[in-house]
Design a protein around this motif. Structure first.
Motif: not given
Length: 243
Positions: A10-11, A13-15, A17, A19, A41
């Motif tokens: 999850a980290e 994917l967030r890093a 960008g 969404d 996510i």
């Protein structure tokens, strides 16, 4: 496979960008999508497996192509079996789900279809073969889903019971290759577009599917905890047509 690994995913994917994530696969892939969804996510699942064993969708991406490959192989085998007056056991994929065997067997006019969802008796299979031979039929195609047993062992038992020795063909991973049929291409296109639209609308933790021609979403929690129902109506139709 671990909470730490899921959190790390999850980290990442967030890093990056990201969404929205569309996960294509079967039960294991859906389990992963569900975990990521619970970590915030936005995810949507698409049914991508040749086995057609995902519930809440009539068909999965890849199933139609696999069935077409099996039907083509059975058609070629029947040519040989007919000319040489022999019978054939064709082992196809389907450890827990017999849909490939069912649809391919029905489409190719197989005399017998053995699937894990329906109990069977090899004595009855052998008797049916003997009866067909007494009525002048000199070949028989038996389609066996891998979940019911080894094709070689089944053929050996049939030979022991009937005196007719079937030749065995295990199609194996050839069923996973080849050019996708137009049905699979259209299905994948429709489901992919549908998944993206649902993500844009803010939905998450859902699995996309097609039921009676209509695109639908179902909670992944429900999909992963439900076993797909076997189509006994089609199975009984195959039985009637083989008599």
């Amino acid at each position: 496979m671990t909470p730490e690994g899921q959190q790390r995913g999850a980290e990442v994917l967030r890093a990056r960008g990201i969404d929205g994530l569309v996960v294509i696969g079967g039960d294991g892939s859906y389990q992963g999508a569900n975990k990521l969804s619970k970590l915030g996510i936005k995810t949507m699942g698409l049914p991508g497996t040749i086995d057609n064993d995902i519930p809440f969708t009539d068909f999965t991406i890849g199933f139609d192509t696999a069935v077409s490959i099996v039907v083509d192989a059975i058609n070629k085998l029947r040519d040989t079996m007919t000319s040489h007056e022999r019978s054939s056991v064709v082992e196809v994929m389907g450890r827990h789900c017999g849909d490939i065997a069912l649809y391919a067997g029905l489409a190719s006019g197989a005399e017998t279809i053995l699937v894990p969802e329906v109990p069977f008796n090899l004595d009855e299979v052998a008797m049916r073969m003997q009866e067909n031979f007494r009525h002048g039929k000199r070949h028989s195609i038996i389609v066996v889903a891998e979940g019911v047993g080894d094709g070689e062992e089944i053929a050996a038992r049939i030979a022991e019971l009937s005196g007719i020795e079937p030749r065995v063909t295990c199609l194996g991973h050839i069923q996973r290759g080849g050019t996708p049929t137009h049905n699979d291409r259209v299905l994948a296109s429709r489901l992919g577009d549908f998944a993206v639209q649902k993500l844009i609308e803010g939905e998450s933790g859902k699995a996309c599917g097609i039921i009676k021609g209509e695109l639908v979403t179902t909670d992944i929690d429900l999909v992963t905890s439900t076993k797909k129902e076997f189509n006994m109506e089609l199975y009984n139709l195959a039985l009637r047509l083989s008599q």
